[in-house]
Design a protein around this motif. Structure first.
Motif: not given
Length: 297
Positions: A30-36, A176-181, A283-287, A289-290
């Motif tokens: 699910l996390l993979v799908l969110l970032t995709t 590449w910026m998203l990859f780095a994050i 908690i950090y990552l979805p916030l 990305l949101g």
């Protein structure tokens, strides 16, 4: 007798479904799908093609689920040695290894093929690279070198690039910026896990950063270091014109909290604060990305 047979069948079916969900690591998928999806949204120019977004997420979901199943097939004997994984379907004996191998192979091949046919060749190639690195490089390296965590962060950081490639057909600085994050976010996330379960990993023979780190000094200091790098890298979207100032403000707050929690872990080096760092990372990552999605320039 009929009643017993029916009840047994009813009880076994939900168990198989739950085992299948665990085999494909549904929460991680699910996390993979969110970032995709985030990668697709940010990479799209003009209005969003929601049909294409769904196709991308579906193909990536199949590939990610297949990779997870193959990983558990490969490591099922080692999983039996660790308390946190010994109840998984394979080490617990509820699923046969050859069935997991077949499921993983079918999902992986179909996922990559689906992306190639329905989306584009670049997104399919990135999905294939993700699977190859995850299964044939990261998984065996876990028994050899602590470098496995950094290498394992590569396939974990590729999904947003898959989304970006599916939306735009090419990769540029934004991808590449998203990859780095995603890459730098994973390091303190996994360092916290590795130290929390260091005894488990040691029993299985995995070479983690927490190996020979009984005080947690190395794990905690590295967590702080990479949180600081992430703090800088995560601000790049605002300077690349991908996001507005609103995102930068949100990133400064979230990144500051992440660093503060990592520094607390460095100060106390307790399991509870390692767990606090782990939860904070989730908690950090979805916030983040949101905020990135809401403030797309």
């Amino acid at each position: 007798m009929k009643t017993v047979t029916i009840e047994s069948g009813v009880s076994e079916k939900p168990r198989f479904v739950s085992d299948l969900v665990e085999l494909v690591k549904a929460r991680l998928t699910l996390l993979v799908l969110l970032t995709t999806a985030v990668g697709f949204y940010l990479g799209a120019e003009g209005s969003i093609n929601f049909a294409a977004l769904l196709h991308t997420v579906f193909g990536t979901a199949l590939a990610a689920a297949g990779a997870a199943a193959l990983n558990q097939w490969w490591e099922h004997k080692l999983d039996a040695l660790m308390q946190r994984t010994q109840s998984r379907p394979l080490p617990a004996g509820r699923m046969r290894p050859r069935d997991a191998l077949l499921i993983g192979a079918i999902l992986s091949i179909f996922g990559v093929s689906y992306l190639a046919v329905v989306c584009n060749a670049l997104s399919a190639a990135l999905a294939a690279i993700t699977i190859i690195i995850y299964i044939f490089a990261y998984t065996p390296l876990k028994l050899v070198s602590t470098f496995n965590t950094a290498l394992g962060a590569v396939p974990g950081a590729l999904p947003p690039m898959i989304g970006w490639a599916a939306a735009r057909g090419t990769l540029n600085a934004g991808a590449w910026m998203l990859f780095a994050i995603l890459f730098f976010w994973q390091l303190p996330h996994f360092f916290a896990i590795a130290w929390m379960y260091r005894d488990d990993y040691a029993r299985a023979g995995f070479q983690m950063i927490s190996s020979d780190d009984p005080t947690g000094a190395r794990s905690a200091s590295q967590s702080v270091f990479f949180c600081m790098i992430l703090f800088v890298v995560a601000g790049l979207p605002a300077f690349l014109g991908i996001a507005t100032v609103f995102y930068l403000l949100a990133e400064l707050i979230l990144g500051g909290i992440f660093i503060a929690v990592a520094m607390r872990f460095l100060k106390t080096r307790t399991r509870s604060d390692a767990r606090r760092l782990f939860i904070t990372s989730i908690i950090y990552l979805p916030l983040l990305l949101g905020a990135l999605v809401l403030s797309k320039a």
